[in-house]
Design a protein around this motif. Structure first.
Motif, short mmCIF file in Angstrom:
data_model
loop_
_atom_site.label_atom_id
_atom_site.label_comp_id
_atom_site.label_asym_id
_atom_site.label_seq_id
_atom_site.Cartn_x
_atom_site.Cartn_y
_atom_site.Cartn_z
N ALA A 1 -3.95 5.88 4.71
CA ALA A 1 -2.99 4.77 4.80
C ALA A 1 -2.74 4.20 3.41
O ALA A 1 -3.61 4.23 2.55
N ALA A 2 -1.55 3.67 3.20
CA ALA A 2 -1.19 3.09 1.90
C ALA A 2 -1.86 1.73 1.75
O ALA A 2 -2.16 1.07 2.74
N ASP B 1 -2.25 -2.13 1.40
CA ASP B 1 -1.38 -3.14 1.99
C ASP B 1 -2.03 -4.49 1.79
O ASP B 1 -3.12 -4.75 2.29
N ARG C 1 -0.62 -7.28 2.74
CA ARG C 1 -0.18 -8.23 3.75
C ARG C 1 -1.25 -8.35 4.84
O ARG C 1 -1.92 -7.39 5.18
N ARG D 1 -2.98 -8.47 8.39
CA ARG D 1 -2.74 -7.80 9.65
C ARG D 1 -3.59 -8.50 10.67
O ARG D 1 -4.78 -8.71 10.47
N ASP E 1 9.21 -5.86 -1.33
CA ASP E 1 9.28 -4.96 -0.19
C ASP E 1 9.15 -3.54 -0.73
O ASP E 1 9.12 -3.33 -1.94
N PHE E 2 9.01 -2.60 0.15
CA PHE E 2 8.82 -1.21 -0.26
C PHE E 2 10.00 -0.35 0.20
O PHE E 2 9.85 0.83 0.49
N LYS F 1 3.27 2.58 -4.18
CA LYS F 1 3.26 1.25 -3.58
C LYS F 1 2.39 0.31 -4.41
O LYS F 1 2.74 -0.86 -4.59
#
Lengths: 309, 229
Positions: A17-18, A20, A22, A24, A57-58, A97
């Motif tokens: 997974a990239a 992140d 943010r 969750r 944003d990506f 990213k």
């Protein structure tokens, strides 16, 4: 051939997974409410230093793709080449990213010293002093060493500054639980508050002025706790059809899909498709006259109303 | 020998020149457009709105398609639940905005079939490749405002078997205003919107972040067209 296809699918699906930054969180609610004479102990998890990131944003991440020729001497060679390609592309995507996030964080440089002044103690202090509307539930400080019982409202706020420096966004995962039953959360949600700086102010001088960033951050944090507690107490709207709502981030009109949770003259709170809460500045109604209250849903081509928090 | 080589090179240059058509550049709508065309009647038409779909460009071989489709099967099921938010109603929204500027409009209900439109040959700057004269006769319009949506849904790029991007909401197409008499674009806007999921995308079965990205792409695309008028 089918076995080969299954192996390829499984290998590609297992890509890492990239990264992140943010929050969750899985939304959890309870059919009961917290007794109205309860005291909520405010706690922030983690470091004393509050976390700030550059907002990005990506949308541009990832390549256009295209056909690749794999060596195919035999199935084993072919499979290894596909797996190698998959791992390489995955690594490149993650690296891209991370690079985008690192680039976005450069927007924080002018605010470093103001950011360093903001501690979790100040956020908690602000929320306890602001209290909750309508009496009833009370907020107070969680103190590790004291044998307090009761309800704990624990969060880990992360603040974002947008690239045009016209918005500050708070993402605050909030968990409410009874101290004696910490393994079983009573309520859990992610609350996002979007704050728009006054249009006539230069961001750096406005936010760096005399504790201003601390005050704004504290106020956003306090608002996020209020919203989450209102939601836990079933005081926000739950039902209704999914719609696409609009608001402004700087000069850019952006959209969010969800249901209305709460709306007033100045702010619209959306219950997103995840069940999270997102509070944004309301768009002024085109028929608005000075002194009248505006309703905030999908009005295009209006200037953003200055928002209070 | 030298002459033969020159002839082959000239032939290659001719072929390559013929293959590459110059793409139409964007054309800004003039600020005085409606003032200078007070008698204009604008027909508003759309091509058929595509059903929201999952696009996997780059997975071009047969096995690649099978592998990519299998890997994204649960996402594909979610995309089947998407709607286009009554996108065809954009014609009425455009008509309303033009009417507010005192421009006469005719909303054309039948979808535009670009493939069956006659060609228009002209060397004039910003000449349209299609001939829209039939609309002047059938609907009494002087100008045609066209909305042509090509891709709507979720796109994930591939390099053969390997995904090279996360899935994103996609809305692509073009929108343009044609002066029918002169056969030229008065406004031309390509639309390419890709919206990434905010955070993790892989949340089967409902994929809330990607679903949100789709509706964001849809709303952004619609707003880009409507806000020009």
């Amino acid at each position: 051939m089918k076995k080969l296809a299954v192996i390829i699918v499984a290998a590609i699906c297992a890509s890492c997974a990239a990264p992140d930054n943010r929050a969750r969180i899985e939304h959890l609610t309870n059919k009961d409410i917290i007794p109205n004479d309860s005291t909520l102990l405010v706690k922030i998890a983690g470091d004393k230093q509050v976390k700030f990131l550059g907002y990005t944003d990506f949308d541009d991440a990832g390549s256009k793709g295209g056909q690749i020729m794999y060596p195919g001497g035999n199935a084993g060679v072919f499979l290894v080449s596909v797996l190698t390609h998959s791992a390489t592309v995955s690594s490149i995507k993650n690296s891209e990213k991370q690079h985008l996030q690192d680039k976005a964080d450069e927007v924080l440089l002018p605010y470093r010293s103001s950011i360093n002044e903001i501690t979790t103690d100040k956020l908690i202090d602000g929320s306890v002093k602001a209290g909750l509307p309508n009496g009833g539930l009370q907020l107070t400080y969680f103190e590790q060493e004291k044998q307090q019982s009761g309800w704990i409202v624990e969060s880990s706020p992360v603040f974002f500054i947008t690239q045009d420096q016209s918005n500050i966004i708070l993402q605050n995962p909030v968990i409410i639980y009874e101290k004696e039953n910490s393994a079983k959360p009573y309520y859990r949600n992610l609350v996002e508050i979007v704050f728009q700086l006054p249009a006539d102010q230069k961001a750096t001088s406005y936010l760096n002025a005399d504790g201003q960033l601390t005050r704004i951050s504290s106020s956003l944090f306090s608002s996020s706790l209020k919203l989450s507690i209102q939601d836990a107490q079933h005081q926000l709207m739950q039902d209704g059809a999914d719609k696409t709502f609009s608001y402004y981030l700087g000069k850019e009109k952006v959209f969010e899909r969800g249901k209305i949770a709460q709306v007033d003259c100045e702010r619209l709170t959306i219950r997103t498709l995840h069940g999270w809460l997102k509070s944004v500045p309301a768009l002024a109604d085109s028929s608005n006259e000075p002194g009248n209250c505006a309703t905030a849903v999908n009005t295009a081509n209006e200037q953003p109303a200055p928002n209070k928090i | 020998m030298k002459t033969q080589i020159q002839a082959v090179l000239a032939l290659i240059a001719l072929m390559l020149g013929g293959c590459a058509a110059t793409p139409q550049a964007p054309v800004e709508l003039s600020a005085n457009m409606w003032e200078n065309n007070k008698d204009a009647t604008v027909g508003i038409v759309m091509t058929a709105v595509p059903k929201p779909d999952l696009y996997l460009p780059g997975a071009n071989c047969l096995l690649c398609v099978a592998v990519a489709s299998a890997a994204n099967s649960s996402l594909d099921k979610q995309v089947d639940t998407f709607n286009d938010e009554n996108l065809a109603d954009i014609k009425n929204e455009l008509a309303k905005r033009l009417n507010q500027k005192n421009v006469k409009t005719v909303v054309i209900i039948d979808p535009l079939k670009i493939d069956s439109m006659p060609k228009h040959k002209s060397d004039a700057p910003n000449a349209t490749p299609l001939d829209f004269a039939q609309f002047a006769k059938s609907h009494g319009v002087t100008h045609l405002l066209v909305v042509d949506i090509r891709l709507l849904g979720i796109q994930r790029t591939y390099a053969s078997y390997v995904p090279t991007s996360d899935p994103k909401g996609v809305f692509t197409g073009t929108s343009y205003l044609v002066d029918i008499k002169s056969g030229t674009y008065q406004w031309y806007m390509p639309i390419e919107i890709y919206k990434s999921a905010d955070g993790q995308w892989d949340e089967a079965p409902a994929f809330p972040a990607l679903t949100n990205a789709y509706y964001q792409a849809l709303a952004t695309g619609k707003d880009q067209i409507v806000s020009k008028f």
